[in-house]
Scaffold this motif. Structure first.
Motif, PDB file in Angstrom:
ATOM      1  N   PRO A  75       0.821  -1.203   0.000  1.00  0.00           N
ATOM      2  CA  PRO A  75       0.000   0.000   0.000  1.00  0.00           C
ATOM      3  C   PRO A  75       0.855   1.253   0.000  1.00  0.00           C
ATOM      4  O   PRO A  75       1.941   1.280   0.551  1.00  0.00           O
ATOM      5  N   VAL A  76       0.331   2.276  -0.633  1.00  0.00           N
ATOM      6  CA  VAL A  76       1.040   3.543  -0.710  1.00  0.00           C
ATOM      7  C   VAL A  76       1.030   4.232   0.656  1.00  0.00           C
ATOM      8  O   VAL A  76       0.052   4.186   1.366  1.00  0.00           O
ATOM      9  N   MET A  77       2.147   4.797   1.058  1.00  0.00           N
ATOM     10  CA  MET A  77       2.222   5.550   2.305  1.00  0.00           C
ATOM     11  C   MET A  77       2.192   7.043   2.006  1.00  0.00           C
ATOM     12  O   MET A  77       1.642   7.817   2.727  1.00  0.00           O
ATOM     13  N   SER A  78       2.836   7.412   0.926  1.00  0.00           N
ATOM     14  CA  SER A  78       2.874   8.799   0.512  1.00  0.00           C
ATOM     15  C   SER A  78       3.012   8.811  -1.001  1.00  0.00           C
ATOM     16  O   SER A  78       3.901   8.171  -1.537  1.00  0.00           O
ATOM     17  N   GLN A  79       2.118   9.517  -1.664  1.00  0.00           N
ATOM     18  CA  GLN A  79       2.137   9.505  -3.113  1.00  0.00           C
ATOM     19  C   GLN A  79       1.960  10.912  -3.646  1.00  0.00           C
ATOM     20  O   GLN A  79       0.937  11.540  -3.399  1.00  0.00           O
ATOM     21  N   GLN A  80       2.965  11.392  -4.324  1.00  0.00           N
ATOM     22  CA  GLN A  80       2.905  12.647  -5.054  1.00  0.00           C
ATOM     23  C   GLN A  80       2.868  12.246  -6.516  1.00  0.00           C
ATOM     24  O   GLN A  80       3.687  11.446  -6.957  1.00  0.00           O
ATOM     25  N   PHE A  81       1.938  12.757  -7.281  1.00  0.00           N
ATOM     26  CA  PHE A  81       1.731  12.283  -8.648  1.00  0.00           C
ATOM     27  C   PHE A  81       2.282  13.253  -9.681  1.00  0.00           C
ATOM     28  O   PHE A  81       2.168  14.464  -9.526  1.00  0.00           O
ATOM     29  N   THR A  82       2.828  12.704 -10.749  1.00  0.00           N
ATOM     30  CA  THR A  82       3.249  13.516 -11.880  1.00  0.00           C
ATOM     31  C   THR A  82       2.124  13.477 -12.915  1.00  0.00           C
ATOM     32  O   THR A  82       1.345  12.515 -12.951  1.00  0.00           O
ATOM     33  N   PRO A  83       2.013  14.488 -13.772  1.00  0.00           N
ATOM     34  CA  PRO A  83       0.932  14.493 -14.766  1.00  0.00           C
ATOM     35  C   PRO A  83       0.896  13.248 -15.659  1.00  0.00           C
ATOM     36  O   PRO A  83      -0.181  12.800 -16.043  1.00  0.00           O
ATOM     37  N   VAL A 100     -12.122  19.038 -23.486  1.00  0.00           N
ATOM     38  CA  VAL A 100     -10.765  18.958 -24.021  1.00  0.00           C
ATOM     39  C   VAL A 100      -9.841  18.682 -22.833  1.00  0.00           C
ATOM     40  O   VAL A 100     -10.016  19.262 -21.762  1.00  0.00           O
ATOM     41  N   TYR A 101      -8.860  17.810 -23.016  1.00  0.00           N
ATOM     42  CA  TYR A 101      -7.937  17.477 -21.932  1.00  0.00           C
ATOM     43  C   TYR A 101      -6.515  17.376 -22.476  1.00  0.00           C
ATOM     44  O   TYR A 101      -6.299  16.925 -23.597  1.00  0.00           O
ATOM     45  N   TYR A 102      -5.569  17.854 -21.673  1.00  0.00           N
ATOM     46  CA  TYR A 102      -4.162  17.758 -22.055  1.00  0.00           C
ATOM     47  C   TYR A 102      -3.282  18.107 -20.867  1.00  0.00           C
ATOM     48  O   TYR A 102      -3.746  18.669 -19.872  1.00  0.00           O
ATOM     49  N   VAL A 103      -2.009  17.756 -20.981  1.00  0.00           N
ATOM     50  CA  VAL A 103      -1.005  18.133 -19.989  1.00  0.00           C
ATOM     51  C   VAL A 103      -0.375  19.423 -20.492  1.00  0.00           C
ATOM     52  O   VAL A 103       0.084  19.496 -21.626  1.00  0.00           O
ATOM     53  N   PHE A 148       2.872  24.893 -12.086  1.00  0.00           N
ATOM     54  CA  PHE A 148       2.713  25.073 -10.650  1.00  0.00           C
ATOM     55  C   PHE A 148       4.009  24.609 -10.009  1.00  0.00           C
ATOM     56  O   PHE A 148       4.386  23.443 -10.152  1.00  0.00           O
ATOM     57  N   ASN A 149       4.713  25.500  -9.344  1.00  0.00           N
ATOM     58  CA  ASN A 149       6.029  25.187  -8.768  1.00  0.00           C
ATOM     59  C   ASN A 149       6.962  24.543  -9.791  1.00  0.00           C
ATOM     60  O   ASN A 149       7.697  23.608  -9.479  1.00  0.00           O
ATOM     61  N   GLY A 150       6.898  25.004 -11.029  1.00  0.00           N
ATOM     62  CA  GLY A 150       7.778  24.512 -12.079  1.00  0.00           C
ATOM     63  C   GLY A 150       7.343  23.212 -12.723  1.00  0.00           C
ATOM     64  O   GLY A 150       8.029  22.700 -13.604  1.00  0.00           O
ATOM     65  N   SER A 151       6.195  22.663 -12.318  1.00  0.00           N
ATOM     66  CA  SER A 151       5.725  21.379 -12.867  1.00  0.00           C
ATOM     67  C   SER A 151       4.525  21.574 -13.790  1.00  0.00           C
ATOM     68  O   SER A 151       3.718  22.498 -13.605  1.00  0.00           O
ATOM     69  N   GLN A 152       4.384  20.664 -14.753  1.00  0.00           N
ATOM     70  CA  GLN A 152       3.257  20.672 -15.671  1.00  0.00           C
ATOM     71  C   GLN A 152       1.942  20.518 -14.910  1.00  0.00           C
ATOM     72  O   GLN A 152       1.922  20.027 -13.782  1.00  0.00           O
ATOM     73  N   THR A 153       0.852  20.933 -15.556  1.00  0.00           N
ATOM     74  CA  THR A 153      -0.469  20.828 -14.951  1.00  0.00           C
ATOM     75  C   THR A 153      -1.405  20.010 -15.844  1.00  0.00           C
ATOM     76  O   THR A 153      -1.159  19.868 -17.044  1.00  0.00           O
ATOM     77  N   VAL A 190      -9.867  24.488 -16.314  1.00  0.00           N
ATOM     78  CA  VAL A 190      -9.252  24.294 -15.002  1.00  0.00           C
ATOM     79  C   VAL A 190      -7.897  23.629 -15.200  1.00  0.00           C
ATOM     80  O   VAL A 190      -7.738  22.780 -16.081  1.00  0.00           O
ATOM     81  N   HIS A 191      -6.930  24.050 -14.395  1.00  0.00           N
ATOM     82  CA  HIS A 191      -5.615  23.417 -14.329  1.00  0.00           C
ATOM     83  C   HIS A 191      -5.487  22.803 -12.934  1.00  0.00           C
ATOM     84  O   HIS A 191      -5.632  23.512 -11.941  1.00  0.00           O
ATOM     85  N   PHE A 192      -5.226  21.502 -12.859  1.00  0.00           N
ATOM     86  CA  PHE A 192      -4.977  20.821 -11.587  1.00  0.00           C
ATOM     87  C   PHE A 192      -3.474  20.621 -11.437  1.00  0.00           C
ATOM     88  O   PHE A 192      -2.778  20.340 -12.421  1.00  0.00           O
ATOM     89  N   ALA A 193      -2.978  20.705 -10.186  1.00  0.00           N
ATOM     90  CA  ALA A 193      -1.536  20.590  -9.966  1.00  0.00           C
ATOM     91  C   ALA A 193      -1.222  20.062  -8.578  1.00  0.00           C
ATOM     92  O   ALA A 193      -2.052  20.163  -7.667  1.00  0.00           O
TER      93      ALA A 193
END
Length: 181
Positions: free
Chosen positions: A21-29, A44-47, A53-58, A163-166
């Motif tokens: 099981p995951v204990m801590s999970q930070q996800f990449t796009p 419409v959906y895309y990366v 956000f903090n230098g990472s794709q959304t 909307v942009h999720f990050a």
């Protein structure tokens, strides 16, 4: 000794490769998938590599002129029944008329047979912001029969917005402190 070192290394490799099981999970796009009930209503959906956000794709969802747009990004993770996990996702919107209606995050709990267990959860949209980005955040106790959580980032019912999720995370945490009422 050499044999002890090899045994420890082998044990470490086995532990790392076991499905735990995951204990801590930070996800990449790139770890997210998109789905909609029907292609005709899919937003419409895309990366996005431009709105960061903090230098990472959304992860982006846009109405593209469809008032009936409805779709979401999703990711599935293993969980520990009975433990507490905190869901968090930052987001920013453009031209969304009713954000509380059109932007939703959701968690579905599933058992080992991929059947839904427990209640569908909707993390709270908080009023706090970080560099202008709003936040969904909530802590949950994992249902006793759940082995997996399906995390969803929704956009629906807005023709002209986006909307942009990050910085989406799902992390093991301590039990929620009881409060006096």
């Amino acid at each position: 000794s050499f044999r002890a070192t090899i045994a420890i290394l082998l044990l470490f490799v086995l532990m790392c490769s076991a499905k735990m099981p995951v204990m801590s999970q930070q996800f990449t796009p790139s770890e997210w998938k998109f789905e909609s009930q029907r292609e005709a209503i899919a937003p419409v959906y895309y990366v996005d590599s431009k709105t960061l956000f903090n230098g990472s794709q959304t992860l982006v969802l846009k109405g593209a002129g469809k008032e009936y747009a409805d779709g979401h990004w999703y990711n599935e993770v293993s969980v520990e029944p009975g433990k507490y996990f905190q869901f968090r996702s930052y987001f920013t919107t453009t031209s969304v008329d009713e954000p509380h209606r059109s932007i939703v995050t959701r968690i579905l709990w599933e058992n080992a047979k991929d059947e839904q267990v427990g209640f569908t959860e909707y993390p709270a949209m908080l009023s706090e912001t970080r560099n202008g980005w709003k936040l969904f955040e909530e802590t949950y106790k994992i249902p006793a029969d759940a082995t997996k959580a399906k995390l969803e980032l929704h956009y629906r019912w807005d023709a002209d917005g986006s909307v942009h999720f990050a910085d989406v995370s799902f992390e093991k945490t301590d039990a929620v402190q009881q409060r006096m009422v």
